[in-house]
Design a protein around this motif. Structure first.
Motif, PDB file in Angstrom:
ATOM      1  N   UNK A  50       0.778  -1.187   0.002  1.00 42.95           N
ATOM      2  CA  UNK A  50      -0.026  -0.033  -0.031  1.00 42.95           C
ATOM      3  C   UNK A  50       0.893   1.101   0.080  1.00 42.95           C
ATOM      4  N   UNK A  51       0.611   1.917  -0.955  1.00 43.60           N
ATOM      5  CA  UNK A  51       1.480   3.352  -1.188  1.00 43.60           C
ATOM      6  C   UNK A  51       0.754   4.563  -0.329  1.00 43.60           C
ATOM      7  N   UNK A 102       0.457  -7.971   6.000  1.00 40.98           N
ATOM      8  CA  UNK A 102       0.345  -9.415   6.118  1.00 40.98           C
ATOM      9  C   UNK A 102      -1.097  -9.529   7.001  1.00 40.98           C
ATOM     10  N   UNK A 103      -1.980 -10.048   6.128  1.00 39.93           N
ATOM     11  CA  UNK A 103      -3.349 -10.241   6.808  1.00 39.93           C
ATOM     12  C   UNK A 103      -3.891  -8.689   7.564  1.00 39.93           C
ATOM     13  N   UNK A 104      -3.696  -7.659   6.659  1.00 44.11           N
ATOM     14  CA  UNK A 104      -3.983  -6.368   6.976  1.00 44.11           C
ATOM     15  C   UNK A 104      -3.293  -5.628   8.021  1.00 44.11           C
ATOM     16  N   UNK A 105      -2.239  -6.299   8.459  1.00 43.73           N
ATOM     17  CA  UNK A 105      -1.340  -5.706   9.358  1.00 43.73           C
ATOM     18  C   UNK A 105      -0.090  -5.396   8.980  1.00 43.73           C
ATOM     19  N   UNK A 151       8.600  -9.174  14.363  1.00 47.93           N
ATOM     20  CA  UNK A 151       8.192 -10.626  13.903  1.00 47.93           C
ATOM     21  C   UNK A 151       8.304 -11.215  12.629  1.00 47.93           C
ATOM     22  N   UNK A 152       8.650 -10.160  11.669  1.00 48.52           N
ATOM     23  CA  UNK A 152       8.429 -10.447  10.310  1.00 48.52           C
ATOM     24  C   UNK A 152      10.004 -10.472   9.726  1.00 48.52           C
ATOM     25  N   UNK A 153      11.104 -10.379  10.623  1.00 49.88           N
ATOM     26  CA  UNK A 153      12.368 -10.020  10.150  1.00 49.88           C
ATOM     27  C   UNK A 153      12.803 -11.526   9.763  1.00 49.88           C
ATOM     28  N   UNK A 154      13.892 -11.307   8.835  1.00 52.11           N
ATOM     29  CA  UNK A 154      14.287 -12.824   8.315  1.00 52.11           C
ATOM     30  C   UNK A 154      13.684 -13.474   7.465  1.00 52.11           C
TER      31      UNK A 154
END
Length: 116
Positions: free
Chosen positions: A10-11, A22-25, A52-55
């Motif tokens: 989303x820009x 991811x899943x709206x977050x 929580x999304x790193x790597x």
């Protein structure tokens, strides 16, 4: 791409953020600005991925989308963000090098407006 997880982009041009969701977050963001003057350019300032999304490849996916977005708009990217610059070096087919004068203008604009 990002580890078989469906990312949505989303820009938020008004705030200068390209968001990966991811899943709206929000999972990650590239903070950027549109460079004043002609020619215009999109200038990547920071790339941040939530812990929580790193790597998981999200930062690379964000930068790839940022370059694709600029390509769709017909403008170059100036990667002042160290991550975006490193990614660009590794993907020369997707990330054309910005002319030196654009990089200089982007650096000057950022210095003049550190809130960007």
């Amino acid at each position: 791409m990002a580890e078989n997880i469906a990312l949505e982009f989303f820009d938020d041009r008004e705030k200068g953020n390209l968001l990966a969701r991811v899943d709206g977050r929000t999972a990650g963001v590239i903070a950027y600005f549109v460079m004043d003057g002609a020619p215009a350019a999109l200038v990547a300032v920071h790339t941040v991925v939530e812990p929580e999304h790193q790597g998981k490849g999200f930062a690379g996916a964000l930068v790839q989308e940022f370059y694709a977005m600029a390509d769709r708009e017909g403008v170059p990217v100036v990667p002042l963000c160290s991550y975006a610059a490193k990614w660009a070096l590794g993907h020369p087919d997707q990330a054309p090098v910005a002319p030196a004068e654009l990089v200089e203008r982007a650096e000057q604009q950022l210095k003049s407006h550190p809130e960007l």
